[in-house]
Write a protein that holds these residues in place. Structure first.
Motif, PDB file in Angstrom:
ATOM      1  N   GLY A  27      -8.119   2.894  -1.407  1.00  0.00           N
ATOM      2  CA  GLY A  27      -8.132   2.356  -0.049  1.00  0.00           C
ATOM      3  C   GLY A  27      -8.553   3.383   0.972  1.00  0.00           C
ATOM      4  O   GLY A  27      -9.322   3.099   1.888  1.00  0.00           O
ATOM      5  N   SER A  28      -8.058   4.599   0.814  1.00  0.00           N
ATOM      6  CA  SER A  28      -8.380   5.681   1.736  1.00  0.00           C
ATOM      7  C   SER A  28      -8.225   6.998   0.994  1.00  0.00           C
ATOM      8  O   SER A  28      -7.283   7.168   0.216  1.00  0.00           O
ATOM      9  CB  SER A  28      -7.428   5.637   2.932  1.00  0.00           C
ATOM     10  N   GLN A  67      -4.523   6.408  -0.529  1.00  0.00           N
ATOM     11  CA  GLN A  67      -3.795   5.170  -0.315  1.00  0.00           C
ATOM     12  C   GLN A  67      -4.202   4.199  -1.411  1.00  0.00           C
ATOM     13  O   GLN A  67      -5.382   3.862  -1.546  1.00  0.00           O
ATOM     14  CB  GLN A  67      -4.076   4.592   1.063  1.00  0.00           C
ATOM     15  N   LEU A  68      -3.208   3.775  -2.193  1.00  0.00           N
ATOM     16  CA  LEU A  68      -3.453   2.909  -3.341  1.00  0.00           C
ATOM     17  C   LEU A  68      -2.457   1.767  -3.345  1.00  0.00           C
ATOM     18  O   LEU A  68      -1.317   1.922  -2.915  1.00  0.00           O
ATOM     19  CB  LEU A  68      -3.279   3.697  -4.648  1.00  0.00           C
ATOM     20  N   MET A  92       0.861  -1.174   0.000  1.00  0.00           N
ATOM     21  CA  MET A  92       0.000   0.000   0.000  1.00  0.00           C
ATOM     22  C   MET A  92       0.900   1.228   0.000  1.00  0.00           C
ATOM     23  O   MET A  92       1.845   1.310   0.759  1.00  0.00           O
ATOM     24  CB  MET A  92      -0.882  -0.033   1.244  1.00  0.00           C
ATOM     25  N   GLN A  93       0.602   2.161  -0.863  1.00  0.00           N
ATOM     26  CA  GLN A  93       1.396   3.370  -0.986  1.00  0.00           C
ATOM     27  C   GLN A  93       0.491   4.575  -0.780  1.00  0.00           C
ATOM     28  O   GLN A  93      -0.624   4.618  -1.298  1.00  0.00           O
ATOM     29  CB  GLN A  93       2.051   3.407  -2.362  1.00  0.00           C
ATOM     30  N   LEU A 100      -8.715  12.212  -8.829  1.00  0.00           N
ATOM     31  CA  LEU A 100      -9.297  10.910  -8.490  1.00  0.00           C
ATOM     32  C   LEU A 100      -9.554  10.053  -9.723  1.00  0.00           C
ATOM     33  O   LEU A 100      -9.409   8.829  -9.680  1.00  0.00           O
ATOM     34  CB  LEU A 100     -10.588  11.107  -7.698  1.00  0.00           C
ATOM     35  N   ASN A 101      -9.924  10.680 -10.840  1.00  0.00           N
ATOM     36  CA  ASN A 101     -10.182   9.931 -12.073  1.00  0.00           C
ATOM     37  C   ASN A 101      -8.919   9.269 -12.609  1.00  0.00           C
ATOM     38  O   ASN A 101      -8.999   8.206 -13.231  1.00  0.00           O
ATOM     39  CB  ASN A 101     -10.785  10.836 -13.146  1.00  0.00           C
ATOM     40  N   ALA A 102      -7.765   9.862 -12.366  1.00  0.00           N
ATOM     41  CA  ALA A 102      -6.513   9.263 -12.821  1.00  0.00           C
ATOM     42  C   ALA A 102      -6.327   7.876 -12.195  1.00  0.00           C
ATOM     43  O   ALA A 102      -5.842   6.954 -12.849  1.00  0.00           O
ATOM     44  CB  ALA A 102      -5.338  10.167 -12.470  1.00  0.00           C
ATOM     45  N   ALA A 103      -6.706   7.726 -10.941  1.00  0.00           N
ATOM     46  CA  ALA A 103      -6.595   6.424 -10.264  1.00  0.00           C
ATOM     47  C   ALA A 103      -7.732   5.496 -10.663  1.00  0.00           C
ATOM     48  O   ALA A 103      -7.509   4.303 -10.924  1.00  0.00           O
ATOM     49  CB  ALA A 103      -6.585   6.615  -8.755  1.00  0.00           C
ATOM     50  N   SER A 104      -8.945   6.004 -10.749  1.00  0.00           N
ATOM     51  CA  SER A 104     -10.085   5.130 -11.038  1.00  0.00           C
ATOM     52  C   SER A 104     -10.057   4.615 -12.474  1.00  0.00           C
ATOM     53  O   SER A 104     -10.493   3.494 -12.737  1.00  0.00           O
ATOM     54  CB  SER A 104     -11.399   5.848 -10.737  1.00  0.00           C
ATOM     55  N   ARG A 105      -9.525   5.371 -13.430  1.00  0.00           N
ATOM     56  CA  ARG A 105      -9.422   4.905 -14.816  1.00  0.00           C
ATOM     57  C   ARG A 105      -8.504   3.694 -14.936  1.00  0.00           C
ATOM     58  O   ARG A 105      -8.644   2.887 -15.848  1.00  0.00           O
ATOM     59  CB  ARG A 105      -8.889   6.021 -15.721  1.00  0.00           C
ATOM     60  N   ARG A 106      -7.554   3.572 -14.025  1.00  0.00           N
ATOM     61  CA  ARG A 106      -6.644   2.427 -14.040  1.00  0.00           C
ATOM     62  C   ARG A 106      -7.213   1.244 -13.270  1.00  0.00           C
ATOM     63  O   ARG A 106      -6.557   0.227 -13.127  1.00  0.00           O
ATOM     64  CB  ARG A 106      -5.301   2.838 -13.455  1.00  0.00           C
ATOM     65  N   GLY A 107      -8.404   1.372 -12.747  1.00  0.00           N
ATOM     66  CA  GLY A 107      -9.034   0.285 -12.008  1.00  0.00           C
ATOM     67  C   GLY A 107      -8.439   0.069 -10.630  1.00  0.00           C
ATOM     68  O   GLY A 107      -8.558  -1.009 -10.072  1.00  0.00           O
ATOM     69  N   LEU A 108      -7.811   1.101 -10.066  1.00  0.00           N
ATOM     70  CA  LEU A 108      -7.201   0.994  -8.740  1.00  0.00           C
ATOM     71  C   LEU A 108      -8.246   1.248  -7.662  1.00  0.00           C
ATOM     72  O   LEU A 108      -9.068   2.143  -7.790  1.00  0.00           O
ATOM     73  CB  LEU A 108      -6.060   2.012  -8.593  1.00  0.00           C
TER      74      LEU A 108
END
Length: 106
Positions: free
Chosen positions: A30-31, A46-47, A1-2, A19-27
């Motif tokens: 976590g927090s 936290q991803l 977790m990073q 936030l879309n940058a992380a969600s587009r990658r399917g991540l």
């Protein structure tokens, strides 16, 4: 977790682009913690990412005009067999030897 710490100007749509940058990658997020930090705003995500994904996220976040600074650290907890245990923060591992560091100072 990073854990990623992002400082940004709170203009319309900036938080959603981050936030879309992380969600587009399917991540999985976590927090997520966001709040005011002096004149700017601060976001902590936290991803669970690979080094390649982390590099992609850094490039995409810095491409957003209102993002001021991005840094990351090891998440505070690692899940073991039973209960979460304290994991960090740890300093980054150096890829150089002491000799090259001394040569750079000379």
């Amino acid at each position: 977790m990073q854990a990623f710490h992002i400082r940004y100007r709170n203009t319309q749509g900036t938080l959603m682009r981050i936030l879309n940058a992380a969600s587009r990658r399917g991540l999985d997020l976590g927090s997520v913690q966001a709040g005011a930090a002096e004149r700017d705003h601060h976001l902590t995500l936290q991803l669970e990412v690979t080094p390649k994904q982390a590099g992609q996220l850094y490039r995409e976040w810095y491409a957003i005009i209102d993002v001021i600074h991005v840094r990351s650290s090891v998440g505070l907890y690692e899940h073991g067999d039973q209960a979460p245990t304290w994991a960090g923060p740890h300093p980054p591992a150096s890829a150089t030897t002491g000799e090259s560091a001394r040569a750079a100072l000379a």
